[in-house]
Motif scaffolding. Structure first.
Motif, mmCIF file in Angstrom:
data_model
loop_
_atom_site.group_PDB
_atom_site.id
_atom_site.type_symbol
_atom_site.label_atom_id
_atom_site.label_comp_id
_atom_site.label_asym_id
_atom_site.label_seq_id
_atom_site.Cartn_x
_atom_site.Cartn_y
_atom_site.Cartn_z
ATOM 1 N N MET A 1 3.789 20.160 -4.719
ATOM 2 C CA MET A 1 3.171 18.853 -4.468
ATOM 3 C C MET A 1 3.221 18.028 -5.750
ATOM 4 O O MET A 1 2.820 18.493 -6.824
ATOM 5 N N PRO A 2 3.724 16.788 -5.694
ATOM 6 C CA PRO A 2 3.869 15.996 -6.919
ATOM 7 C C PRO A 2 2.518 15.609 -7.516
ATOM 8 O O PRO A 2 1.531 15.435 -6.797
ATOM 9 N N SER A 3 2.490 15.508 -8.851
ATOM 10 C CA SER A 3 1.265 15.088 -9.521
ATOM 11 C C SER A 3 1.047 13.597 -9.268
ATOM 12 O O SER A 3 1.924 12.896 -8.765
ATOM 13 N N MET A 4 -0.150 13.124 -9.659
ATOM 14 C CA MET A 4 -0.457 11.716 -9.461
ATOM 15 C C MET A 4 0.488 10.833 -10.269
ATOM 16 O O MET A 4 0.937 9.790 -9.787
ATOM 17 N N ASN A 5 0.804 11.263 -11.494
ATOM 18 C CA ASN A 5 1.733 10.483 -12.319
ATOM 19 C C ASN A 5 3.121 10.415 -11.679
ATOM 20 O O ASN A 5 3.768 9.362 -11.650
ATOM 21 N N GLU A 6 3.563 11.568 -11.154
ATOM 22 C CA GLU A 6 4.875 11.607 -10.511
ATOM 23 C C GLU A 6 4.867 10.775 -9.233
ATOM 24 O O GLU A 6 5.838 10.079 -8.928
ATOM 25 N N PHE A 7 3.773 10.854 -8.496
ATOM 26 C CA PHE A 7 3.652 10.069 -7.274
ATOM 27 C C PHE A 7 3.702 8.574 -7.582
ATOM 28 O O PHE A 7 4.392 7.813 -6.906
ATOM 29 N N GLY A 8 2.972 8.160 -8.620
ATOM 30 C CA GLY A 8 2.986 6.757 -9.014
ATOM 31 C C GLY A 8 4.355 6.312 -9.470
ATOM 32 O O GLY A 8 4.784 5.191 -9.166
ATOM 33 N N ASN A 9 5.057 7.178 -10.194
ATOM 34 C CA ASN A 9 6.401 6.841 -10.665
ATOM 35 C C ASN A 9 7.368 6.716 -9.498
ATOM 36 O O ASN A 9 8.232 5.817 -9.474
ATOM 37 N N ASN A 10 7.216 7.604 -8.498
ATOM 38 C CA ASN A 10 8.084 7.534 -7.315
ATOM 39 C C ASN A 10 7.852 6.237 -6.538
ATOM 40 O O ASN A 10 8.795 5.646 -6.009
ATOM 41 N N LEU A 11 6.601 5.823 -6.464
ATOM 42 C CA LEU A 11 6.308 4.561 -5.795
ATOM 43 C C LEU A 11 6.922 3.387 -6.547
ATOM 44 O O LEU A 11 7.454 2.439 -5.944
ATOM 45 N N TYR A 12 6.855 3.429 -7.854
ATOM 46 C CA TYR A 12 7.349 2.317 -8.664
ATOM 47 C C TYR A 12 8.869 2.208 -8.596
ATOM 48 O O TYR A 12 9.415 1.093 -8.570
ATOM 49 N N THR A 13 9.559 3.338 -8.567
ATOM 50 C CA THR A 13 11.020 3.308 -8.535
ATOM 51 C C THR A 13 11.567 3.135 -7.126
ATOM 52 O O THR A 13 12.755 2.839 -6.952
ATOM 53 N N GLY A 14 10.724 3.337 -6.119
ATOM 54 C CA GLY A 14 11.181 3.213 -4.743
ATOM 55 C C GLY A 14 11.602 4.520 -4.131
ATOM 56 O O GLY A 14 12.000 4.561 -2.956
ATOM 57 N N LYS A 15 11.497 5.626 -4.884
ATOM 58 C CA LYS A 15 11.859 6.936 -4.338
ATOM 59 C C LYS A 15 10.927 7.306 -3.198
ATOM 60 O O LYS A 15 11.338 7.904 -2.202
ATOM 61 N N THR A 16 9.643 6.947 -3.351
ATOM 62 C CA THR A 16 8.660 7.100 -2.281
ATOM 63 C C THR A 16 8.195 5.706 -1.891
ATOM 64 O O THR A 16 7.876 4.892 -2.756
ATOM 65 N N SER A 17 8.188 5.432 -0.604
ATOM 66 C CA SER A 17 7.845 4.078 -0.174
ATOM 67 C C SER A 17 7.057 4.119 1.126
ATOM 68 O O SER A 17 7.465 4.774 2.087
ATOM 69 N N PHE A 18 5.931 3.404 1.143
ATOM 70 C CA PHE A 18 5.145 3.274 2.359
ATOM 71 C C PHE A 18 5.545 1.965 3.033
ATOM 72 O O PHE A 18 5.631 0.923 2.371
ATOM 73 N N PRO A 19 5.808 1.980 4.337
ATOM 74 C CA PRO A 19 6.362 0.787 5.019
ATOM 75 C C PRO A 19 5.325 -0.296 5.322
ATOM 76 O O PRO A 19 5.005 -0.561 6.470
ATOM 77 N N PHE A 20 4.817 -0.945 4.290
ATOM 78 C CA PHE A 20 3.866 -2.034 4.505
ATOM 79 C C PHE A 20 4.527 -3.196 5.249
ATOM 80 O O PHE A 20 3.931 -3.784 6.146
ATOM 81 N N VAL A 21 5.755 -3.526 4.850
ATOM 82 C CA VAL A 21 6.474 -4.624 5.485
ATOM 83 C C VAL A 21 7.245 -4.138 6.708
ATOM 84 O O VAL A 21 7.253 -4.806 7.748
ATOM 85 N N GLY A 22 7.860 -2.995 6.623
ATOM 86 C CA GLY A 22 8.684 -2.488 7.712
ATOM 87 C C GLY A 22 7.912 -2.270 9.003
ATOM 88 O O GLY A 22 8.467 -2.420 10.101
ATOM 89 N N ARG A 23 6.645 -1.905 8.899
ATOM 90 C CA ARG A 23 5.836 -1.670 10.105
ATOM 91 C C ARG A 23 4.718 -2.706 10.222
ATOM 92 O O ARG A 23 3.635 -2.414 10.712
ATOM 93 N N ARG A 24 5.016 -3.901 9.778
ATOM 94 C CA ARG A 24 3.985 -4.930 9.743
ATOM 95 C C ARG A 24 3.463 -5.294 11.130
ATOM 96 O O ARG A 24 2.311 -5.700 11.274
ATOM 97 N N ARG A 25 4.291 -5.167 12.161
ATOM 98 C CA ARG A 25 3.802 -5.494 13.502
ATOM 99 C C ARG A 25 2.615 -4.598 13.863
ATOM 100 O O ARG A 25 1.627 -5.066 14.442
ATOM 101 N N LEU A 26 2.718 -3.318 13.527
ATOM 102 C CA LEU A 26 1.613 -2.389 13.782
ATOM 103 C C LEU A 26 0.383 -2.790 12.986
ATOM 104 O O LEU A 26 -0.737 -2.813 13.515
ATOM 105 N N TRP A 27 0.578 -3.127 11.693
ATOM 106 C CA TRP A 27 -0.568 -3.501 10.847
ATOM 107 C C TRP A 27 -1.200 -4.801 11.352
ATOM 108 O O TRP A 27 -2.427 -4.935 11.328
ATOM 109 N N PHE A 28 -0.379 -5.733 11.827
ATOM 110 C CA PHE A 28 -0.925 -6.991 12.347
ATOM 111 C C PHE A 28 -1.728 -6.752 13.623
ATOM 112 O O PHE A 28 -2.769 -7.378 13.842
ATOM 113 N N ILE A 29 -1.251 -5.861 14.476
ATOM 114 C CA ILE A 29 -1.986 -5.543 15.706
ATOM 115 C C ILE A 29 -3.340 -4.930 15.363
ATOM 116 O O ILE A 29 -4.378 -5.294 15.947
ATOM 117 N N ILE A 30 -3.328 -3.996 14.394
ATOM 118 C CA ILE A 30 -4.593 -3.373 13.966
ATOM 119 C C ILE A 30 -5.523 -4.424 13.372
ATOM 120 O O ILE A 30 -6.732 -4.430 13.646
#
Length: 329
Positions: A1-30
């Motif tokens: 399991m990646p450490s918090m620092n590694e997790f943050g670095n993955n988010l910053y580089t795009g290696k790990t990405s949460f679909p805030f924009v890609g699944r926006r229809r779902l978020w808008f419905i919620i």
């Protein structure tokens, strides 16, 4: 399991990405469900306003032997049977009684009745009166304060980010925060007081700060993309949100912990009722503000911009290039 620092670095580089924009229809419905549900709460459980807004009479019994609230209700009813009465315990050992507007004679009689019911001297029962005109003035000024805050926010953000669309997305996010927070407030059965209004304005300011930081990163990413970028506009926005995700979470946790301590330990456990109004509005508002920035304001800004001709053409070229690369591979 990646450490918090590694997790943050993955988010910053795009290696790990949460679909805030890609699944926006779902978020808008919620978001729509939460807003509509919050707006409907007052129909089921009407919002309670403090005496500062509604006007009326208030009595405080200092340190009685008993804190039984029914005693106060019965004492008031014995003088004015039809009066609506609200009784709470404040500071752990005082009784506060709020009623409809009373005449000077009724006020004296209620004071005597409360003193007799709780077995204290009449000097231990203080009374105050707030007229309806003053309550209307407080309500009007609160609404004006909110309107001026939103107007200035829209203007300043439009100037700072050089686009009204970013400003509009931020304002919609602020309204989302306000409606949901008030809905939770009504559902919890807490009354809205001037302290609560201050809390609402405070969390709007916090939400604005969080949104500005995220939007600043979005502007940086989309400005740097230029014509040579290999990312779609929505992907650049999503990357910016992920890059600031850890900061948003950390800021929210740090901000919510002391307010939560005041709310749950000071207000609900130790009985410091005077802190409840503002601490509840700020605590709920901090959590909702973080959610709104990530799941509403940022995806909404991407939606506003993606249909612009220049951005639409650039995104089309990127998609075509990806399709050619896929075919060649």
């Amino acid at each position: 399991m990646p450490s918090m620092n590694e997790f943050g670095n993955n988010l910053y580089t795009g290696k790990t990405s949460f679909p805030f924009v890609g699944r926006r229809r779902l978020w808008f419905i919620i978001a729509i469900i939460l807003v509509v549900g919050s707006a409907l709460v007052p129909l089921i459980r009407p919002i309670q306003f403090s005496i500062e807004f509604t006007g009326g009479s208030q009595f405080t019994v200092a340190a009685p032997d008993s804190t039984d609230q029914q005693i106060a209700t019965d004492a008031v009813k014995s003088v004015v049977p039809e009066s609506a009465t609200k009784v709470v315990v404040v500071n752990g050992d005082d009784i506060r009684v709020q009623t409809d507007q009373m005449t000077a004679e009724e006020t004296q009689q209620v004071t005597a009745a409360l003193a007799d019911a709780y077995g204290v001297d009449t000097a231990e029962v203080t009374s105050s009166f707030i007229g309806p005109a003053w309550g209307e003035s407080v309500t009007r000024q609160s609404l004006w304060g909110l309107a001026i805050f939103l107007a200035l926010t829209f203007l300043i953000l439009a100037i700072y980010f050089r686009t009204w669309k970013m400003s509009a997305a931020a304002i919609i996010g602020l309204l989302d925060v306000l409606v949901i927070t008030v809905g939770v407030y009504a559902l919890a059965g807490f009354e809205i007081s001037p302290a609560a209004v201050i809390g609402f304005l405070t969390i709007l300011a916090y939400s604005l700060y969080d949104t500005t930081v995220v939007f600043d990163k979005i502007r940086e990413n989309t400005h740097e993309d230029g014509e040579k970028s290999s990312r779609l506009f929505g992907e650049s926005v999503n990357l910016a949100v992920n890059q600031t995700l850890v900061r948003s979470i950390n800021t929210s946790v740090v901000a919510a912990l002391p307010v939560g301590a005041i709310l749950f330990i000071g207000s609900l456990w130790l009985g410091a009722e005077t802190l409840t109004d503002i601490s509840l509005s700020i605590f709920v508002g901090i959590l909702v503000a973080t959610y709104s920035t990530l799941f509403v304001a940022a995806p909404l800004y991407s939606l506003f911009r993606e249909n612009e001709p220049q951005i639409r053409e650039r995104d089309a070229r990127i998609r075509e290039a990806r399709q050619r690369a896929a075919v060649e591979a």
